[in-house]
Design a protein around this motif. Structure first.
Motif, mmCIF file in Angstrom:
data_model
loop_
_atom_site.group_PDB
_atom_site.id
_atom_site.type_symbol
_atom_site.label_atom_id
_atom_site.label_comp_id
_atom_site.label_asym_id
_atom_site.label_seq_id
_atom_site.Cartn_x
_atom_site.Cartn_y
_atom_site.Cartn_z
ATOM 1 N N VAL A 31 46.380 41.762 36.917
ATOM 2 C CA VAL A 31 46.195 40.979 38.139
ATOM 3 C C VAL A 31 45.355 41.793 39.111
ATOM 4 O O VAL A 31 45.629 42.977 39.356
ATOM 5 N N VAL A 61 49.701 32.555 38.344
ATOM 6 C CA VAL A 61 48.825 33.694 38.026
ATOM 7 C C VAL A 61 49.653 34.895 37.582
ATOM 8 O O VAL A 61 49.342 35.550 36.584
ATOM 9 N N THR A 107 44.429 38.455 29.427
ATOM 10 C CA THR A 107 44.253 37.525 30.547
ATOM 11 C C THR A 107 44.205 38.281 31.865
ATOM 12 O O THR A 107 45.115 39.042 32.193
ATOM 13 N N LEU A 108 43.117 38.060 32.594
ATOM 14 C CA LEU A 108 42.956 38.631 33.929
ATOM 15 C C LEU A 108 43.239 37.552 34.964
ATOM 16 O O LEU A 108 42.619 36.483 34.945
ATOM 17 N N GLY A 109 44.163 37.828 35.867
ATOM 18 C CA GLY A 109 44.431 36.917 36.970
ATOM 19 C C GLY A 109 43.717 37.395 38.214
ATOM 20 O O GLY A 109 43.914 38.540 38.644
ATOM 21 N N SER A 144 49.375 36.428 33.523
ATOM 22 C CA SER A 144 48.321 37.450 33.431
ATOM 23 C C SER A 144 48.821 38.773 32.865
ATOM 24 O O SER A 144 49.938 39.203 33.138
#
Length: 390
Positions: free
Chosen positions: A200, A193, A141-143, A197
């Motif tokens: 980030v 976020v 997961t990219l925030g 994540s």
């Protein structure tokens, strides 16, 4: 009315951009009493800004090197070039993702330090490569904090790499929202976020409200194996908090474009020399955009991509003269201006009035000639910051 404008350049502005200025303009670093300034990284805060100055255009997104507040008080718009270098920065952010995920920089440095012949190097490689084992991006997961021109491109590109993407920007524009892939999840807070994540990345301007946006408290909310990317501005991330978290095994790594002594020597940091927009294409794009915006303002009063003035685009009407007026955003300014023009027997053929914060900007096309006497009366109105006849 001035037909030949003088433009002073700071730094090396791409000739591709300068070619967008009319040939009759006087352009160069030694131009005196300029009507316009084209700048990249030079700091204008301590520069003498002459009374002749009508506009400043920065070939880049940030305007920290320009005294925006002072120029606003003088009725001088400051232009920037959002999106012109977005692809260049996006590509470097993606490179940062891979650098962090696969430990490429420390691995390359270790390889360069190997001694011996090829056979000995092969043995050392097989023994030592495990220390650089990384992770793959799909499923992570990219925030993305900040969904402007760059943030949107980063978010969309990360999706195509198989990543999950969560974005946060309470001030996202309608235009950027249309550009954002529908698969990007919306976060309701900065904390969301940070806690959700694996990586980030920040893409916000450095202003008072974003300075130290990621500090000790925010870093503490992140996952212990998380990575932070900062290709925006150095002051947005508290580097001391990052180093402390890295030393305490509360972060996996940090990749940024702003080296300091502490960062450049840390084994879990990749610090690049501010390469974000350092491509020939980005420099040309920024210069073209800045020059065109400056030209359009000087010739027609058009305002596009100003950081302190509202957008204002009004097609010219043949046979009219144009007034461009910047004033304090207070009631009845347009009424006073219209009344003065009517009392002088001047008919308004077209009018556009826009406001932004404490500044209002009005373009008025008037049938016939505008005498100097009426210009002087209008300029003397309380609240008028600047006035031009075009």
């Amino acid at each position: 009315m001035t037909d030949t404008f003088r433009i002073r350049t700071y730094n090396a502005i791409s000739p591709v951009g300068l070619a967008r200025l009319p040939e009759e303009y006087q352009v160069g670093p030694d131009v005196t009493d300029p009507h316009g300034i084209l700048v990249r990284s030079a700091k204008l805060h301590d520069e003498p800004l002459p009374e002749s100055l009508l506009a400043v255009a920065r070939a880049g997104a940030g305007t920290n090197n320009v005294p925006v507040e002072h120029l606003t008080s003088r009725g001088v718009p400051v232009f920037n070039t959002p999106g012109a270098n977005a692809n260049a920065v996006k590509e470097l952010v993606l490179a940062g993702l891979f650098l962090a995920a696969r430990n490429i920089v420390p691995a390359a440095a270790w390889t360069k330090s190997l001694d011996g012949d090829d056979a000995e190097i092969d043995v050392a490689v097989e023994k030592g490569k495990k220390q650089f084992a990384g992770f793959e991006l799909p499923g992570r997961t990219l925030g993305v904090i900040g969904l402007g021109a760059i943030g949107v491109q980063v978010a969309n590109a990360a999706l195509r790499l198989g990543m999950k993407v969560i974005g946060y920007d309470p001030q996202i524009t309608v235009g950027r929202a249309w550009q954002l892939d529908s698969a990007v999840q919306q976060a309701s807070s900065l904390e969301e976020v940070l806690t959700r994540s694996d990586i980030v990345t920040v893409h916000v301007p450095l202003v008072e409200g974003t300075r130290g946006l990621l500090g000790a408290a925010e870093v503490a909310r992140m996952r212990p194996e998380a990575v932070v990317l900062n290709f925006s501005r150095a002051g947005i991330v508290d580097s001391d908090a990052i180093v402390a978290a890295l030393d305490g095994d509360r972060l996996r790594g940090y990749v940024c474009d702003f080296p300091t002594r502490a960062l450049k020597e840390h084994p879990r940091v990749v610090a690049l020399p501010h390469l974000g927009a350092s491509t020939a294409e980005a420099e040309e794009n920024c210069a073209v955009m800045a020059a065109e915006q400056l030209r359009d303002y000087l010739t027609d009063g058009t305002v596009r991509n100003s950081v302190n003035f509202p957008e204002a685009v009004l097609p010219r009407i043949p046979g009219t003269q144009r007034l461009a007026i910047a004033n304090a955003n207070v009631p009845n300014m347009v009424g006073q201006i219209s009344t003065m023009l009517a009392e002088a027997g001047l008919n308004i053929a077209d009018l556009l009035n826009k406001s932004r914060g404490e500044v209002a900007y009005t373009l008025i096309d008037v049938d016939g000639e505008l005498p100097q006497e009426i210009l002087d009366k209008l300029a003397a109105l309380e609240g008028v910051l600047s006035l031009r006849r075009l």
